[in-house]
Write an enzyme that holds these catalytic residues in place. Structure first.
Site, PDB file in Angstrom:
ATOM      1  CG  HIS A  32      -5.475   7.675   4.052  1.00 57.15           C
ATOM      2  ND1 HIS A  32      -4.604   8.357   3.241  1.00 57.15           N
ATOM      3  CD2 HIS A  32      -5.869   6.576   3.347  1.00 57.15           C
ATOM      4  CE1 HIS A  32      -4.464   7.695   2.098  1.00 57.15           C
ATOM      5  NE2 HIS A  32      -5.224   6.626   2.135  1.00 57.15           N
ATOM      6  CG  HIS A  45      -6.795   4.752  -1.294  1.00 56.68           C
ATOM      7  ND1 HIS A  45      -5.593   4.414  -0.735  1.00 56.68           N
ATOM      8  CD2 HIS A  45      -6.779   4.270  -2.567  1.00 56.68           C
ATOM      9  CE1 HIS A  45      -4.870   3.758  -1.629  1.00 56.68           C
ATOM     10  NE2 HIS A  45      -5.564   3.659  -2.765  1.00 56.68           N
ATOM     11  N   GLY A  46      -9.470   4.999   2.058  1.00 54.20           N
ATOM     12  CA  GLY A  46     -10.166   5.609   3.197  1.00 54.20           C
ATOM     13  C   GLY A  46     -11.501   4.968   3.501  1.00 54.20           C
ATOM     14  N   GLY A  47     -11.547   3.632   3.542  1.00 52.03           N
ATOM     15  CA  GLY A  47     -12.799   2.927   3.792  1.00 52.03           C
ATOM     16  C   GLY A  47     -13.331   3.091   5.212  1.00 52.03           C
ATOM     17  CG  ASP A  54       0.716   7.729  -3.216  1.00 52.22           C
ATOM     18  OD1 ASP A  54       0.608   8.596  -4.110  1.00 52.22           O
ATOM     19  OD2 ASP A  54       0.246   7.870  -2.080  1.00 52.22           O
ATOM     20  CG  ASN A  84      -7.111   0.539  -0.015  1.00 51.45           C
ATOM     21  OD1 ASN A  84      -7.513  -0.356  -0.756  1.00 51.45           O
ATOM     22  ND2 ASN A  84      -6.015   1.240  -0.262  1.00 51.45           N
ATOM     23  CG  ASP A  91      -2.095   0.837   1.188  1.00 50.88           C
ATOM     24  OD1 ASP A  91      -2.524   1.157   0.074  1.00 50.88           O
ATOM     25  OD2 ASP A  91      -2.629   1.193   2.257  1.00 50.88           O
ATOM     26  CG  HIS A  92      -0.807   4.901   0.235  1.00 52.01           C
ATOM     27  ND1 HIS A  92      -1.131   5.938  -0.618  1.00 52.01           N
ATOM     28  CD2 HIS A  92      -1.964   4.500   0.810  1.00 52.01           C
ATOM     29  CE1 HIS A  92      -2.442   6.139  -0.558  1.00 52.01           C
ATOM     30  NE2 HIS A  92      -2.973   5.279   0.287  1.00 52.01           N
ATOM     31  CB  THR A 117      -8.128   3.939  10.289  1.00 51.80           C
ATOM     32  OG1 THR A 117      -7.297   4.704   9.418  1.00 51.80           O
ATOM     33  CG2 THR A 117      -8.203   4.620  11.643  1.00 51.80           C
TER      34      THR A 117
END
Ligand SMILES: [Zn+2]
Length: 291
Positions: free
Chosen positions: A181, A215-217, A104, A237, A82-83, A240
């Site tokens: 995120h 992103h940021g699910g 990224d 994704n 990831d990233h 957190t």
């Protein structure tokens, strides 16, 4: 059979109007729990690690555990980086056996993003069946979510997205649409659904070629998730939430068993909580029974 890249399972997901959870893990216990949940639900799965844990635990260790789990699992599983902002490190993880790599370079100029992304795509494709994810625009942290969501220039431009994908040869694409995120501070985060739909139509209108990533699910309302899937989101994704799950489950267990010194029981508590969280995501993404 169970070792797959992200693109193949995402193309199926996009066609079938469901999405695949991409779950960030930092430990082997989490990884086992994520796999257990997906096997139980008969769901395709993407396990992902950030760069930092891949350096702390070691990318070869993650790959070895991934291969061991995936080879005996009756579902397709991808291991995704990831990233990653460094081209060289992307290549090292591809060499080690990650099956999807995210370069990224979204903080670079568009030309430089194209150059770096294409370099990683060419490298991964030369190795074999490894797919590559790239990003255009800014996926912010929650502290900047509203600001970024309202700034047209920070989101992915649809025409530029098509150019980006064509010039890089990218397999899966993460356009910035206002997701962030962290944990959203409002119940109604500002997300540009139409932008995702437009990009999806331009890239995949005549058959799914480059499935899209959200992103940021963590913390997205369930009706938002459904709408994002309708608009073409095929990978969500989730990072957190699983970090919180790990810390909270550890804390809860320790605070009620302070006299006990049995690490296995802490691990079991983390695994249980992680399995529940992942199962819930699989239900929300409608990927159960799709493996
Ligand atoms: Zn992300």
């Amino acid at each position: 059979m169970s070792i797959v890249n992200a693109k193949d399972i995402m193309v199926e997901a996009a066609k079938g109007k469901y999405a695949i959870g991409a779950f960030n893990v930092t430990s082997i216990h989490q990884m086992e729990a994520v796999v257990e949940a997906a096997v139980e639900k008969k769901s395709p799965l993407i396990i992902q690690t950030s760069v930092k844990p891949s350096k702390v635990l070691g990318r070869e260790v993650f790959v070895a555990v991934y291969r061991t789990l995936a080879e005996s699992a009756p579902i397709p599983i991808c291991l995704h980086l990831d990233h990653c902002t460094e081209v060289d490190y992307c290549k090292k993880c591809a060499d080690a056996g990650y099956t999807n790599i995210m370069i990224d370079a979204s903080k670079q100029t568009c030309e430089e993003n194209i150059r770096q992304t294409k370099e990683v795509v060419d490298y991964c494709h030369s190795l074999g069946d490894i797919s590559v994810e790239g990003e255009l625009g800014t996926v912010s942290g929650v502290e900047d979510q509203i600001k970024v969501a309202e700034d047209e220039a920070a989101l992915a431009n649809p025409e530029q997205s098509v150019e980006f994908v064509e010039r890089t040869g990218l397999d899966i694409f993460a356009p910035a649409i206002g997701t962030a995120h962290g944990v959203y501070k409002t119940k109604n985060p500002k997300i540009d659904f139409e932008r995702l739909g437009k990009i999806n139509m331009m890239l995949n209108g005549n058959g799914v070629k480059v499935p899209l990533v959200v992103h940021g699910g963590t913390g997205l309302p369930e009706d938002y998730i459904q709408k994002l899937i309708e608009m073409g989101g095929a990978k969500f994704n989730v990072s957190t939430e699983l970090k919180h799950t790990l810390i909270d489950a550890t804390w809860d267990y320790l605070s009620t068993h302070r006299e006990e010194y049995d690490p296995g029981k802490i691990d079991a508590a983390v695994r249980d909580a992680t399995r529940k969280a992942v199962s819930h995501w699989i239900d929300m993404l409608c990927s159960a029974g799709k493996a």
